[in-house]
Design a protein around this motif. Structure first.
Motif, PDB file in Angstrom:
ATOM      1  N   TRP A  64       0.825  -1.207   0.000  1.00  0.00           N
ATOM      2  CA  TRP A  64       0.000   0.000   0.000  1.00  0.00           C
ATOM      3  C   TRP A  64       0.862   1.261   0.000  1.00  0.00           C
ATOM      4  O   TRP A  64       0.566   2.229  -0.711  1.00  0.00           O
ATOM      5  N   GLU A  65       1.942   1.258   0.764  1.00  0.00           N
ATOM      6  CA  GLU A  65       2.836   2.415   0.764  1.00  0.00           C
ATOM      7  C   GLU A  65       3.451   2.611  -0.624  1.00  0.00           C
ATOM      8  O   GLU A  65       3.581   3.743  -1.103  1.00  0.00           O
ATOM      9  N   GLY A  66       3.821   1.511  -1.279  1.00  0.00           N
ATOM     10  CA  GLY A  66       4.378   1.605  -2.625  1.00  0.00           C
ATOM     11  C   GLY A  66       3.391   2.177  -3.619  1.00  0.00           C
ATOM     12  O   GLY A  66       3.752   2.991  -4.476  1.00  0.00           O
ATOM     13  N   LEU A  67       2.125   1.771  -3.495  1.00  0.00           N
ATOM     14  CA  LEU A  67       1.095   2.302  -4.386  1.00  0.00           C
ATOM     15  C   LEU A  67       0.911   3.799  -4.185  1.00  0.00           C
ATOM     16  O   LEU A  67       0.860   4.571  -5.155  1.00  0.00           O
ATOM     17  N   LYS A  68       0.791   4.215  -2.943  1.00  0.00           N
ATOM     18  CA  LYS A  68       0.573   5.635  -2.663  1.00  0.00           C
ATOM     19  C   LYS A  68       1.739   6.489  -3.138  1.00  0.00           C
ATOM     20  O   LYS A  68       1.555   7.621  -3.597  1.00  0.00           O
ATOM     21  N   ASP A  69       2.954   5.929  -3.016  1.00  0.00           N
ATOM     22  CA  ASP A  69       4.156   6.691  -3.376  1.00  0.00           C
ATOM     23  C   ASP A  69       4.505   6.606  -4.857  1.00  0.00           C
ATOM     24  O   ASP A  69       5.488   7.221  -5.299  1.00  0.00           O
ATOM     25  N   GLY A  70       3.756   5.831  -5.616  1.00  0.00           N
ATOM     26  CA  GLY A  70       4.033   5.722  -7.046  1.00  0.00           C
ATOM     27  C   GLY A  70       5.314   4.980  -7.364  1.00  0.00           C
ATOM     28  O   GLY A  70       6.048   5.339  -8.292  1.00  0.00           O
ATOM     29  N   VAL A  71       5.590   3.916  -6.620  1.00  0.00           N
ATOM     30  CA  VAL A  71       6.818   3.140  -6.814  1.00  0.00           C
ATOM     31  C   VAL A  71       6.667   2.194  -7.997  1.00  0.00           C
ATOM     32  O   VAL A  71       5.629   1.546  -8.168  1.00  0.00           O
ATOM     33  N   THR A  72       7.682   2.090  -8.824  1.00  0.00           N
ATOM     34  CA  THR A  72       7.647   1.147  -9.936  1.00  0.00           C
ATOM     35  C   THR A  72       8.287  -0.179  -9.531  1.00  0.00           C
ATOM     36  O   THR A  72       9.302  -0.208  -8.824  1.00  0.00           O
ATOM     37  N   GLY A  73       7.691  -1.277  -9.999  1.00  0.00           N
ATOM     38  CA  GLY A  73       8.241  -2.596  -9.711  1.00  0.00           C
ATOM     39  C   GLY A  73       9.050  -3.165 -10.853  1.00  0.00           C
ATOM     40  O   GLY A  73       9.583  -4.271 -10.763  1.00  0.00           O
ATOM     41  N   ALA A  74       9.174  -2.433 -11.958  1.00  0.00           N
ATOM     42  CA  ALA A  74       9.841  -2.953 -13.153  1.00  0.00           C
ATOM     43  C   ALA A  74      11.355  -2.800 -13.057  1.00  0.00           C
ATOM     44  O   ALA A  74      11.862  -1.760 -12.645  1.00  0.00           O
ATOM     45  N   ALA A  75      12.064  -3.844 -13.468  1.00  0.00           N
ATOM     46  CA  ALA A  75      13.531  -3.847 -13.442  1.00  0.00           C
ATOM     47  C   ALA A  75      14.010  -5.000 -14.324  1.00  0.00           C
ATOM     48  O   ALA A  75      13.228  -5.891 -14.682  1.00  0.00           O
ATOM     49  N   PRO A  76      15.300  -5.012 -14.676  1.00  0.00           N
ATOM     50  CA  PRO A  76      15.824  -6.123 -15.475  1.00  0.00           C
ATOM     51  C   PRO A  76      15.559  -7.472 -14.811  1.00  0.00           C
ATOM     52  O   PRO A  76      15.603  -7.596 -13.585  1.00  0.00           O
ATOM     53  N   ILE A  77      15.284  -8.471 -15.611  1.00  0.00           N
ATOM     54  CA  ILE A  77      14.959  -9.812 -15.105  1.00  0.00           C
ATOM     55  C   ILE A  77      16.167 -10.437 -14.434  1.00  0.00           C
ATOM     56  O   ILE A  77      17.295 -10.386 -14.940  1.00  0.00           O
ATOM     57  N   THR A  78      15.927 -11.050 -13.275  1.00  0.00           N
ATOM     58  CA  THR A  78      16.988 -11.759 -12.535  1.00  0.00           C
ATOM     59  C   THR A  78      16.740 -13.267 -12.471  1.00  0.00           C
ATOM     60  O   THR A  78      17.643 -14.020 -12.134  1.00  0.00           O
ATOM     61  N   HIS A  79      15.523 -13.721 -12.785  1.00  0.00           N
ATOM     62  CA  HIS A  79      15.192 -15.142 -12.643  1.00  0.00           C
ATOM     63  C   HIS A  79      15.926 -16.029 -13.645  1.00  0.00           C
ATOM     64  O   HIS A  79      16.131 -17.221 -13.400  1.00  0.00           O
ATOM     65  N   PHE A  80      16.295 -15.466 -14.791  1.00  0.00           N
ATOM     66  CA  PHE A  80      17.004 -16.222 -15.825  1.00  0.00           C
ATOM     67  C   PHE A  80      17.720 -15.226 -16.732  1.00  0.00           C
ATOM     68  O   PHE A  80      17.499 -14.008 -16.630  1.00  0.00           O
ATOM     69  N   ASP A  81      18.581 -15.725 -17.604  1.00  0.00           N
ATOM     70  CA  ASP A  81      19.310 -14.868 -18.545  1.00  0.00           C
ATOM     71  C   ASP A  81      18.355 -14.467 -19.674  1.00  0.00           C
ATOM     72  O   ASP A  81      17.999 -15.288 -20.522  1.00  0.00           O
ATOM     73  N   ALA A  82      17.943 -13.212 -19.665  1.00  0.00           N
ATOM     74  CA  ALA A  82      16.971 -12.737 -20.665  1.00  0.00           C
ATOM     75  C   ALA A  82      17.642 -11.940 -21.779  1.00  0.00           C
ATOM     76  O   ALA A  82      16.956 -11.241 -22.541  1.00  0.00           O
ATOM     77  N   SER A  83      18.941 -12.023 -21.913  1.00  0.00           N
ATOM     78  CA  SER A  83      19.667 -11.161 -22.845  1.00  0.00           C
ATOM     79  C   SER A  83      19.264 -11.373 -24.303  1.00  0.00           C
ATOM     80  O   SER A  83      19.444 -10.474 -25.136  1.00  0.00           O
ATOM     81  N   LYS A  84      18.722 -12.536 -24.652  1.00  0.00           N
ATOM     82  CA  LYS A  84      18.324 -12.793 -26.041  1.00  0.00           C
ATOM     83  C   LYS A  84      16.817 -12.610 -26.257  1.00  0.00           C
ATOM     84  O   LYS A  84      16.324 -12.854 -27.357  1.00  0.00           O
ATOM     85  N   PHE A  85      16.113 -12.186 -25.232  1.00  0.00           N
ATOM     86  CA  PHE A  85      14.671 -11.997 -25.347  1.00  0.00           C
ATOM     87  C   PHE A  85      14.354 -10.576 -25.812  1.00  0.00           C
ATOM     88  O   PHE A  85      15.102  -9.638 -25.533  1.00  0.00           O
TER      89      PHE A  85
END
Length: 417
Positions: A25-46
């Motif tokens: 809820w604090e993140g929503l109110k503050d306008g925080v973005t959740g987007a960032a480079p993928i860490t779960h796997f190597d996405a360099s060719k995607f």
């Protein structure tokens, strides 16, 4: 038959902008973005190399390591969020009649990572079938509510709704109906998804559904903006405890709000694209208002599906203008997907939570990343752009739509004694 009233008494959230309800809820109110480079796997060719992943999350902080090995991530997320919601509800698990407690959950895909990994492992062999005995029980979409049920001993209705991105909104409506029809006293409902995998990213990229703004992932999810180019994939879970009003009141429960109604419809138009005039969306909102016995002029806030796709955003806002007429300009409209990304089957749940907390706190979270007006969108609409807005919200609606033309809308209102 008199329908029983249904209220929300517990909330739990595990999201890309907060691993618990408070932080979400604090993140929503503050306008925080959740987007960032993928860490779960190597996405360099995607084509798309970023997503809205969970941050600083270790499942073993929540569930015993022996148990986690038998759960796909989407089930792990479901258990974490439901544990928080049940604790938040203050239900006494030692004294309640567990035969009257159900678990109705939503998942659009289910155990995608488990399926992906098992098939990849098989393909590396000589064709001899060697599969993990937990392959199927980890993968199937119904298994998340099963784990919640077994973990708590709940013996009421237990199943998963699958309607793509509308799945957890469908689950909430089913839970609402089970309680108001007298079939349950309590239902744990919500949804979870864990599709930030090679198969998930590759599949959505092949459909041209995802943003490819790799140079600026934090601004990629930009609902209603003229330069939007697709949604950002997210992961996580949201959980809600629903109770019959008198049951909740008798035990002295904290009540967040009342669920006023739910609506469903189908576009009957296209596998993945919305009807350009939003016909199915018009129907689902009208159905929801009718079910709730609410006039359009009573609605203060709409948390839109708002995925940041070129077609979907326009169609939804057209539908809102059609249903609400001039009153549409007095409604605080937003898209919290601008911050969380699109959690697919879990979207309806976490956005329902956002709508409920808007009622409670009187703050409408922003639609972030908006820089350029789209001339196809009515400039008179209040899209709550870039900054949260204070407002006394008495009635809020949450829209959720899925591939296949599945539409669901849930209405929440401040509790009236």
């Amino acid at each position: 038959m008199k329908l029983r009233r249904v209220v929300v008494t517990g909330l739990g959230a595990l999201t890309p902008i907060g691993n618990n309800l408070k932080d979400y809820w604090e993140g929503l109110k503050d306008g925080v973005t959740g987007a960032a480079p993928i860490t779960h796997f190597d996405a360099s060719k995607f084509k798309t190399q970023f997503a809205c992943e969970l941050k600083d999350f270790n499942i073993n902080d929540f569930i015993d390591r022996k148990v986690t090995r038998r759960l796909d991530k989407f089930s792990q997320y479901a258990v974490v969020a439901s544990d928080e919601a049940i604790k938040d509800s203050s239900l006494d698990l030692e004294t309640i009649d567990k035969s009257r407690v159900g678990v109705i959950w939503g998942a659009g895909i289910g155990g995608l990572e488990t399926f992906q990994d098992e098939v990849l492992n098989f393909s590396k062999g000589d064709g001899t079938p060697k599969f993990n005995p937990f392959f199927i029980p980890k993968m199937i979409a119904d298994i998340a509510p099963a784990h919640i049920s077994m973990r708590n001993g709940f013996m009421g209705p237990n199943y998963t709704t699958v309607s793509a991105c509308a799945s957890s909104a469908n689950a909430l409506i089913d839970a609402f109906n089970y309680i108001r029809l007298g079939m349950c006293d309590v239902v744990v409902s919500g949804g979870s998804e864990a599709a930030v995998t090679m198969a998930g990213m590759g599949g959505f990229n092949a459909m041209h559904a995802l943003s490819t703004r790799n140079d600026s992932p934090e601004t990629a999810s930009r609902p209603f903006d003229a330069d939007r180019d697709g949604f950002v994939l997210g992961e996580g879970a949201g959980a809600l405890v629903l109770e019959e009003y008198e049951y909740a009141k008798a035990r002295g429960a904290k009540i967040y709000c009342e669920i006023g109604g739910g609506g469903l419809s189908s576009d009957a138009y296209h596998l993945t694209a919305p009807h350009p005039e939003g016909i199915g969306v018009i129907a689902v909102m009208q159905n929801c208002l009718k079910d709730a016995g609410i006039s359009p002029e009573e609605v203060d806030h709409i948390n839109t599906h708002g995925t940041s796709t070129p077609l979907g955003d326009v169609a939804e806002l057209k539908a809102i203008s059609t249903v609400f007429g001039e009153h549409a300009k007095d409604i605080n409209i937003n898209s919290t997907k601008s911050m969380t990304g699109h959690l697919l089957g879990a979207a309806g749940a976490i956005e329902a939570i956002a709508s409920i907390l808007t009622l409670v706190d009187g703050i409408v979270p922003p639609t972030i990343n908006h820089t350029t007006m789209d001339d196809r969108i009515d400039a008179g609409l209040n899209l709550t752009l870039n900054n949260a807005q204070k407002r006394d919200v008495k009635v809020a609606m949450s829209n959720t739509f899925g591939f296949g033309g599945h539409n669901a809308c849930v209405l929440f209102r401040k509790i009236e004694e």
